[in-house]
Enzyme design. Sequence first.
Site, mmCIF file in Angstrom:
data_model
loop_
_atom_site.group_PDB
_atom_site.id
_atom_site.type_symbol
_atom_site.label_atom_id
_atom_site.label_comp_id
_atom_site.label_asym_id
_atom_site.label_seq_id
_atom_site.Cartn_x
_atom_site.Cartn_y
_atom_site.Cartn_z
ATOM 1 N N GLU A 56 -8.047 -35.523 -59.932
ATOM 2 C CA GLU A 56 -8.215 -35.446 -58.483
ATOM 3 C C GLU A 56 -9.420 -36.262 -58.016
ATOM 4 O O GLU A 56 -9.364 -36.885 -56.946
ATOM 5 C CB GLU A 56 -8.343 -33.986 -58.037
ATOM 6 C CG GLU A 56 -7.049 -33.204 -58.116
ATOM 7 C CD GLU A 56 -5.965 -33.742 -57.197
ATOM 8 O OE1 GLU A 56 -6.297 -34.446 -56.220
ATOM 9 O OE2 GLU A 56 -4.784 -33.464 -57.452
ATOM 10 N N TYR A 139 -10.676 -30.860 -49.808
ATOM 11 C CA TYR A 139 -9.384 -31.216 -50.404
ATOM 12 C C TYR A 139 -9.387 -31.001 -51.913
ATOM 13 O O TYR A 139 -8.484 -30.367 -52.476
ATOM 14 C CB TYR A 139 -9.002 -32.671 -50.099
ATOM 15 C CG TYR A 139 -7.916 -33.122 -51.047
ATOM 16 C CD1 TYR A 139 -6.614 -32.676 -50.871
ATOM 17 C CD2 TYR A 139 -8.210 -33.905 -52.167
ATOM 18 C CE1 TYR A 139 -5.622 -33.020 -51.775
ATOM 19 C CE2 TYR A 139 -7.228 -34.248 -53.068
ATOM 20 C CZ TYR A 139 -5.936 -33.802 -52.869
ATOM 21 O OH TYR A 139 -4.957 -34.125 -53.780
ATOM 22 N N ASP A 157 -3.524 -33.850 -48.652
ATOM 23 C CA ASP A 157 -3.893 -35.238 -48.918
ATOM 24 C C ASP A 157 -3.104 -36.136 -47.969
ATOM 25 O O ASP A 157 -2.398 -35.661 -47.068
ATOM 26 C CB ASP A 157 -3.661 -35.595 -50.380
ATOM 27 C CG ASP A 157 -2.185 -35.671 -50.758
ATOM 28 O OD1 ASP A 157 -1.316 -35.301 -49.934
ATOM 29 O OD2 ASP A 157 -1.890 -36.096 -51.888
ATOM 30 N N CYS A 209 9.378 -39.165 -48.513
ATOM 31 C CA CYS A 209 8.821 -39.233 -47.153
ATOM 32 C C CYS A 209 7.740 -40.305 -47.121
ATOM 33 O O CYS A 209 6.570 -40.044 -46.830
ATOM 34 C CB CYS A 209 8.274 -37.866 -46.753
ATOM 35 S SG CYS A 209 7.948 -37.674 -44.989
ATOM 36 N N CYS A 216 15.199 -40.028 -45.518
ATOM 37 C CA CYS A 216 15.453 -38.715 -44.921
ATOM 38 C C CYS A 216 16.747 -38.091 -45.430
ATOM 39 O O CYS A 216 16.867 -36.863 -45.497
ATOM 40 C CB CYS A 216 15.494 -38.833 -43.404
ATOM 41 S SG CYS A 216 13.922 -39.361 -42.668
ATOM 42 N N CYS A 219 16.058 -35.886 -48.447
ATOM 43 C CA CYS A 219 14.870 -35.029 -48.386
ATOM 44 C C CYS A 219 15.268 -33.558 -48.415
ATOM 45 O O CYS A 219 16.151 -33.139 -47.643
ATOM 46 C CB CYS A 219 14.084 -35.322 -47.116
ATOM 47 S SG CYS A 219 12.617 -34.282 -46.919
ATOM 48 N N CYS A 225 13.351 -30.548 -40.422
ATOM 49 C CA CYS A 225 12.405 -31.582 -39.999
ATOM 50 C C CYS A 225 12.603 -31.926 -38.526
ATOM 51 O O CYS A 225 13.607 -32.534 -38.133
ATOM 52 C CB CYS A 225 12.566 -32.833 -40.861
ATOM 53 S SG CYS A 225 11.376 -34.134 -40.444
#
Length: 361
Positions: A56, A139, A157, A209, A216, A219, A225
């Site tokens: 990270e 984060y 993020d 995405c 889409c 997804c 959405c």
Amino acid sequence: MTTDNAPSDGKTGVASLQRELLRWYDRHHRDLPWRISPKDRGAGTEPDPYHIWLSEVMLQQTTVAAAGGYFLAFTRRWPRVEDLAAAPLEDVLEAWAGLGYYARARNLHACARIVAEAHGGVFPDTEDELRALPGIGAYTAAAVAAIAFDRPAAVLDGNIERVMARLFAETDPLPGIKPTLYAHAARLTPPARPGDHAQALMDLGATVCTPRNPACGVCPLMAGCEGRRQGIAATLPVKAPKKVKPTRHGWVWALVDRKGQIMVVRRPEKGLLGGMLALPSSDWTETLPPADPPAQAHWREIGEVRHTFTHFHLRLTVMMAEADTTGSVTRPLAEAADAMPTVFAKAVRLLPQSTISARNR
């Protein structure tokens, strides 16, 4: 515009979105060197908090593709956080060369030392305790708490910001909309498998995405959405106009001797690229400063290096000379670029190939 458009009916409510996302992740997760697969995690294999933290920190300003090789090199050289803590800072900085944002490397080493010395080599498992460590912000603390310890921490993020903006059709610009996107991410974070949920959102943003041409149609969140329903998903998130970066100028000097050694310096501990190995260089100013080479020699211009930092563009005129380096700190020319930040590595790689080849024989 702040909305609360996510459907709440049984078909596409929060629980359904959580469930569909995890089903998708179980089938389509990315294989990453620091990641425990959902199958292995379900069988009882636990992530190594050291690996999650290290990855990270590397990923804060670095792509997954670029971070992978560095992660493997670090964990081979320093398998445990105690090993990293015991390493000289100079070695850590040189191993970090090329990743950029070198304050991360300094904080990485400082954090490792605190974990090793004050926590017995065991990472704290809560966001608050993690945030008390050097280099760990909101984060990173949430990501480590969720992924390493399965804490129900909301992770946000860049990929997850994009997913949240589209899922809830948030049309206000970043960065001002971040608190709203965080609230959406928190609402969607489940009490079960929160680490896999966070990684699923990361993977969804990275592979489906995507910033341009989102897929889409495949997804797992498409039914819920709002951005897709309104036909605006591909335009989100909206970003505030970027400030124009100034351009700074400077000189950099490559002094090479007959033994294949190149003069190097250690940059001041404080400031940009602090403590890193580098070539001698002038100040970086908005107009080209006077040239002040580090040694008397027959200098010739061999090109220009262009590099972009967070707040400015840089253009360095590269000068080269071949002379005795006795009394100077040097490195073998063949190894120098790999031990330096990218901007100086670019300068080393501008040296004529005939010179490099001759010095390597």
